[in-house]
Design a protein around this motif. Sequence first.
Motif, PDB file in Angstrom:
ATOM      1  N   ALA A  38       0.828  -1.211   0.000  1.00 30.95           N
ATOM      2  CA  ALA A  38       0.000   0.000   0.000  1.00 30.95           C
ATOM      3  C   ALA A  38       0.861   1.258   0.000  1.00 30.95           C
ATOM      4  O   ALA A  38       0.557   2.232  -0.699  1.00 30.95           O
ATOM      5  CB  ALA A  38      -0.925  -0.008   1.219  1.00 30.95           C
ATOM      6  N   LEU A 107      -6.822   2.994  -3.282  1.00 28.94           N
ATOM      7  CA  LEU A 107      -5.672   3.696  -2.708  1.00 28.94           C
ATOM      8  C   LEU A 107      -5.461   5.082  -3.314  1.00 28.94           C
ATOM      9  O   LEU A 107      -4.686   5.864  -2.786  1.00 28.94           O
ATOM     10  CB  LEU A 107      -4.406   2.848  -2.882  1.00 28.94           C
ATOM     11  N   ALA A 112      -3.101   4.827   3.360  1.00 32.59           N
ATOM     12  CA  ALA A 112      -2.642   3.437   3.406  1.00 32.59           C
ATOM     13  C   ALA A 112      -3.087   2.755   4.695  1.00 32.59           C
ATOM     14  O   ALA A 112      -3.368   1.552   4.710  1.00 32.59           O
ATOM     15  CB  ALA A 112      -1.118   3.395   3.286  1.00 32.59           C
ATOM     16  N   GLU A 115      -6.753   1.755   4.348  1.00 32.92           N
ATOM     17  CA  GLU A 115      -6.817   0.661   3.367  1.00 32.92           C
ATOM     18  C   GLU A 115      -6.442  -0.671   4.007  1.00 32.92           C
ATOM     19  O   GLU A 115      -7.120  -1.685   3.830  1.00 32.92           O
ATOM     20  CB  GLU A 115      -5.869   0.966   2.202  1.00 32.92           C
TER      21      GLU A 115
END
Length: 313
Positions: A38, A107, A112, A115
Amino acid sequence: MDTLPRPVVAPLPTRSRRLLISGLLLAGAGAIAASGKAVIVKLAYRHGVDAAALLALRMLVAFPFFIVMGVWAARRVPPLSPGDRWRVLLLGFTGYYLSSYLDFLGLQYITATLERLILYLSPTLVVLITLVLLKQRPSRRQVLALGVSYLGVLLAFGHDIQLDGMRTLVGAALVFASALSYALYLFGSGQVVGRIGAVRLTAYASVVACVLCIGQYLLLQPFCALWRFAAPVYWLSLLNGTVCTVLPVLAIMIGVKRIGSSLAAQVGMLGPVSTIVLSVWLLDEPMGLWQGAGTLLVLAGVLLVGSSVAKRA
């Protein structure tokens, strides 16, 4: 799933200790490497690359490794039946292609950290899919685990949506769809992994995903357009395709073989934590009290899910 070993009074033999330590290190390294994806994707987006191109570059790098893995896994075993070939195609589509593409799209809109927390709901989604499709009645522990996990995500989501409302909403929806797609893969793979084998299934499904990701880009753009980005995009894609894609697959599989799936899953808790550290350090993403609390709740919920499954195993 394997259950955790009971404590023993006598010390482990030297070989067993080495296997335990090496298994823990491999599972931990695999979880951290996978979670770094990520952060790498967010860094690449700063150079003007789009999700389809970034995913194609990642899979171009990983493709040869998965082919070698598939050839090695297919030694001295019978070929797949026609039915299992279709199942592998479907699992490759849901688990590694669709899930990855939705994740990369999401994203573009969210941090991040958020996510990773949403993706970590996949084990709880597998529980829900199992309850719906197999008509199993949830245990109290499972209900508690689901409630704790989703409360954690809601805390982190509520914090981020105050900063960037609509973008956070769109990104969270895309990543949640990614987590659901991967949960379908986990559920489906559990039905066939005994016949196909874990390494062969992972390799074949990954090859399918590589073909789909690269093919998708070629349908949208000419191949030469893939080489028009800034140099950092290619270095980041090389890192993404090797360290964050191939390495975690191998490290976690070997780790599970040495220490069992339950213990490896618990070591995997390092993943979200490492993502938070890397996102604060490399991306300058904010880390507030609500996000920290949400992270702890999600990890606690996943631990409860794992212990619940282990009890039934």
